[in-house]
Enzyme design. Structure first.
Site, mmCIF file in Angstrom:
data_model
loop_
_atom_site.group_PDB
_atom_site.id
_atom_site.type_symbol
_atom_site.label_atom_id
_atom_site.label_comp_id
_atom_site.label_asym_id
_atom_site.label_seq_id
_atom_site.Cartn_x
_atom_site.Cartn_y
_atom_site.Cartn_z
ATOM 1 N N ASP A 8 0.853 -1.171 0.000
ATOM 2 C CA ASP A 8 0.000 0.000 0.000
ATOM 3 C C ASP A 8 0.900 1.235 0.000
ATOM 4 O OD1 ASP A 8 -2.352 1.499 0.190
ATOM 5 O OD2 ASP A 8 -2.230 1.571 2.376
ATOM 6 N N ASN A 52 19.451 -41.054 15.698
ATOM 7 C CA ASN A 52 18.604 -40.018 15.101
ATOM 8 C C ASN A 52 18.198 -38.945 16.096
ATOM 9 O OD1 ASN A 52 18.763 -41.400 12.723
ATOM 10 N ND2 ASN A 52 16.669 -42.190 12.764
#
Length: 896
Positions: free
Chosen positions: A332, A727
């Site tokens: 804007d 992991n």
């Protein structure tokens, strides 16, 4: 008799027709009983706000990911085979990830709720012939409201009376200057910003007084229509969500393929079903990067916290990275690129034009000196202060203003030198006023002066010149010739073409004047060009975005020339640019031709655009393959803020509707914060890409090792719990460290990423294959040496594989430095979190080994020192191989 509500095209009808349609009276309004009846029939005067997700829904959405589904499946398989430790470990991973994401989004919601304004707006209405003050939500169609300066307009209405009424509609239309109202009916094709016989809910009265009949309430108002667009525009999945989901699906297929391949091979080799099943589960666990959801969530949350310190509230985690992917910013103008305040920009005196600015109450001339026109300037300043109804006061060090923004700018101008505006008004007592009207386009005041009377007048150049017969040239006053008028009008047209609002100023001093008709025989003194100026920090921010290959597009409801002028001043377009598309010229999206689509995509300035058109423009850029960020502060920006991939609302000036629709809210309203956020988003993506490559290469090495050992030596293959430990420990901490790194500071020197490219490119997959092959090689060499030289005990050899892989993955984090980085001093070695990760993982490995219970869980034996030495030395092989590759070939496999 029932009214036919809502009534269409109200601005095209006379006030009398509207009063009849709503069965109301201008003097007495409707009765209280009728108002209550209409409220029951048509509802309260409130508009829909976006429903906040419940806390339960917010928590449940944290589990919405293919990789989480895969983890749940892995946990279910573990529980089915009564491997409860492994199952609960996977469940813990899922819950930790969900809670981190939930907490960060809940914190952002709390910050947003703190910004909400809870003030009740009161409205003055006429009911039963009496003036009452009621909460605006109790307003009904047909109510007659009284308006004066400072009021917030409670509903859409048709004006019945207007006395110098001016309304600030910038949050609705994007127009910087107030709308000057009158009561005349208008043509049917009049656009929203030019409907001067209407007032609109949510706008405010800047000056004057008026009376209006309420013609629409709640969701039937223009503001309500925009909130409906917000509701219907829907949210789009972020690029990061799409890329992580695509990666997850790829990993699922890899898992299924490797598990199936191993199972078929095992059956053909005649292996036991239990062994095949255990190894298949190990493969599935190895293929799933359990740490990926946690690390990506933490990396984004860390970015979210950093952005909060930089005055940006991020409402959704993935918006941090999405902003870094942005290729188009739709912005804007009013309040975003500009300050949303009117300032004096240009003086035009006879024979001299001067560019000016006011800083710290001091007037600065940018292109010359005032000496030549000093006398004209002093008179102009005097006229501006006297022909003025604005009020500017100081309270507790804060400036309070009330009135027309142009008149406020004139007060600021008068206060730049002695005497001040207040001192001038005390010296010149006002005794009469001719208010501004759309017919005369002139305002004039008559004041007592030290020598008699002083007439001050301002207005449109053409109309005021008709009232002038003389012109001031320094200390002399000459007759105003026709060629003088032409020259003045020519200069005013040039100023207007530059996007300025131009007013002319004139005066008259005499010992006696006609108090009924004093606006004649005036002395023309000069013109002022007013401008809502660009923000001070905006030009460099836009230049930074353009250097980064980001297209900046202005979409405003303001006038075309004003929009183009601001675009040039901010560097959004080049000085030679003339292309502006207005909302009136834009075709309907249903009939959009390829030529118009191309024109829209190549245009940088759109003016007089409606909220619906802003939404359509955002959609066009998205469908062309762009990641679109939308910035704004007004109600009219809200639908596009929600539709865009990233909506950025202004926190200070932004309306509540805009803040609710956006995914990021800037607390300081600074566009430069957007440029910084884009850079930070790009750094976040680099970090995400880096730790994904790290995690996937570690997981692929586990898949290769389990597959190879499962075929050639099943007794020594890695167990599911060992893989899960790797992991969740040796993988996740280094990955977390990579996720919160500072990133490459040159990210804004390259164009946006291609959105069609996933997190891992083809070149990255080659790098991952090389990394995993190196780690697999180190494990194979370690266990081969152990079996040949030290022992053939299956448990010990299995432990060698486990320890070698654990430390190989740990050292692998140092391979993540960029190809041009030095060996010892680079972005990885400078990252303190990496060193902490290495120390924590090494300590956890030692702790696990020292605790008998943990050794039992992970099938670890008490190992002789030489086994540890072999394992550690073998684990350093991948680091040495990759660094040797970099030194010889001068490139990194994972460089992009």
């Amino acid at each position: 008799m029932q009214i036919n509500y809502p009534v269409q095209d109200i601005y095209t009808r006379s006030a009398e027709e509207i009063l009849q349609a709503f069965q109301t009276d201008a003097a007495n309004g409707i009765s209280t009983a009728e108002a209550n009846k209409r409220t029951m029939e048509f509802g309260a005067n409130v508009y829909k706000t976006q429903k906040q997700k419940s806390l339960w829904l917010m928590l449940l959405q944290q589990f919405k990911s293919p990789i989480v589904y895969l983890l749940v499946f892995g946990a279910a398989v573990s529980f089915f085979y009564r491997d409860f430790i492994e199952g609960f470990a996977i469940i813990a991973v899922i819950l930790i990830n969900a809670l981190i994401g939930f907490f960060m989004e809940w914190q952002a919601r709390s910050s947003m709720n703190a910004l909400k304004e809870m003030d009740v707006i009161l409205s003055k209405v006429t009911r039963d012939g009496k003036t009452l003050e009621i909460p605006s939500e109790k307003l009904a169609p047909g109510d007659v409201v009284l308006l004066e300066a400072g009021d917030v307009i409670p509903g859409d209405g048709r004006l019945l009376e207007s006395n110098q009424l001016q309304c600030d509609e910038s949050s609705l239309t994007g127009e910087s200057l107030p709308s000057e109202k009158n009561v005349a009916k208008l043509p049917k094709d009049t656009v929203l910003g030019d409907r001067i016989n209407m007032v609109f809910k949510g706008s405010s009265v800047m000056n004057g007084k008026g009376k209006a009949v309420i013609t629409a309430i709640g969701h039937d108002t223009e503001l309500g229509a925009i909130t409906s667009l917000v509701e219907n525009s829907g949210e789009t999945a972020t690029p990061l969500d799409n890329k992580l989901n695509a990666l997850s699906r790829k990993l699922i297929w890899i898992t299924l393929m490797m598990t199936s391949l191993f199972a078929i091979t095992g059956i053909l080799q005649g292996k036991k079903w239990m062994l095949i099943l255990e190894t298949s589960i190990a493969l599935a666990v190895a293929a799933i990067p359990e740490g990926l959801p946690i690390v990506s969530t933490v990396a984004l949350a860390y970015g979210m916290l950093l952005m909060a310190k930089r005055n940006a509230i991020v409402k959704k985690l993935s918006s941090v990275e999405t902003l870094g992917s942005t290729s188009v910013i739709l912005t804007d103008k009013t309040g975003t690129l500009t300050e949303n305040r009117i300032y004096v920009n240009t003086f035009c005196f006879p024979g001299q034009s001067l560019q000016v600015s006011i800083e710290n109450n001091t007037l600065k001339f940018d292109n010359g000196q005032i000496e030549k026109s000093k006398d004209n300037f002093e008179k102009l300043k005097l006229v501006g202060a006297l022909c003025n109804n604005a009020i500017v006061t100081m309270q507790e060090g804060k400036e309070n203003v009330l009135g027309d923004p142009v008149e406020i700018a004139l007060i600021h101008l008068a206060n730049t030198s002695d005497p001040s505006a207040d001192e001038i008004k005390k010296k010149y007592e006002r005794i009469a006023e001719v208010p501004f009207s759309s017919d005369t386009k002139i305002m004039g005041t008559l004041c007592k002066s030290p020598i008699g009377y002083f007439v001050a007048a301002k207005g449109s150049v053409e109309d005021l010149l008709e009232k002038c017969s003389r012109i001031q040239l320094g200390v002399t006053i000459n007759g105003l010739k026709e060629e003088d008028k032409k020259a003045i009008l020519s200069e005013s047209e040039k100023m207007a073409a530059d996007g300025l609002r131009v007013l002319a100023f004139a005066y008259k001093e005499d010992t006696a004047v006609n108090k009924e008709n004093y606006l004649n025989d005036l002395v023309y003194v000069g013109m002022i060009g007013f401008l809502d100026p660009p923000r001070l920090d905006i030009k460099e921010a836009i230049a930074s975005c353009r250097r980064a290959g980001i297209k900046i597009v202005m979409i405003t409801g303001d006038h075309p020339m004003t929009a183009l002028n601001i675009a040039k001043k901010t560097g959004l377009v080049d000085e030679e640019e003339k292309n502006v598309i207005t909302g009136k010229d834009l075709p309907l999206m249903d009939s959009l031709t390829p030529e118009w689509k191309k024109k829209i995509l190549s245009t940088a300035v759109f003016a007089r655009a409606t909220p619906r058109q802003k939404l359509d423009i955002a959609d066009i850029f998205q469908k062309d393959g762009n990641i679109v960020a939308m910035t704004g502060d007004g109600v009219n920006d809200a639908p596009a803020l929600k539709k865009a991939d990233v909506g950025i609302a202004m926190g200070l000036r932004g309306t509540q509707v805009a803040k609710e629709a956006a995914s990021i809210v800037l607390k300081d309203d600074s566009f430069i914060s957007i440029a910084e956020a884009v850079a930070h988003g790009r750094e976040i993506f680099q970090n995400i890409q880096q730790f994904v490559i790290y995690l996937i290469s570690c997981n692929l090495s586990e898949i290769l090792i389990v597959t190879l050992l499962g075929v050639i030596a099943p007794a020594i293959t890695l167990l599911p719990l060992q893989i899960l430990f790797l992991n969740m420990v040796t993988d996740i901490f280094p990955a977390l460290a990579l996720g919160v790194g500072k990133g490459d500071k040159k990210v804004m020197e390259s164009p946006p990423r291609d959105i069609k490219t996933g997190i891992i490119s083809n070149r990255n997959w080659v790098a991952i294959a090389l990394y995993s092959a190196a780690m697999t090689l180190s494990v194979i060499l370690g266990i081969t040496y152990c079996r040949q030289v030290i022992t053939t005990d299956d448990q010990v050899v299995n432990n060698v594989a486990f320890i070698t892989l654990a430390f190989a993955q740990l050292f692998h984090v140092f391979n993540m430095s960029s190809f041009h980085s030095p060996l010892l001093i680079n972005e990885i070695t400078k990252n303190k979190f990496v060193w902490w990760a290495v120390l924590i993982c090494a300590a956890l490995m030692a702790l696990v080994y020292m605790l008998p219970q943990m050794r039992v869980v992970l099938n670890l034996a008490v190992l002789p020192a030489k086994v540890w030495v072999v394992s550690i030395l073998a684990s350093m092989l991948p680091l040495m191989l990759v660094q040797l590759y970099k030194r010889i070939w001068g490139n990194s496999p994972n460089s992009v």
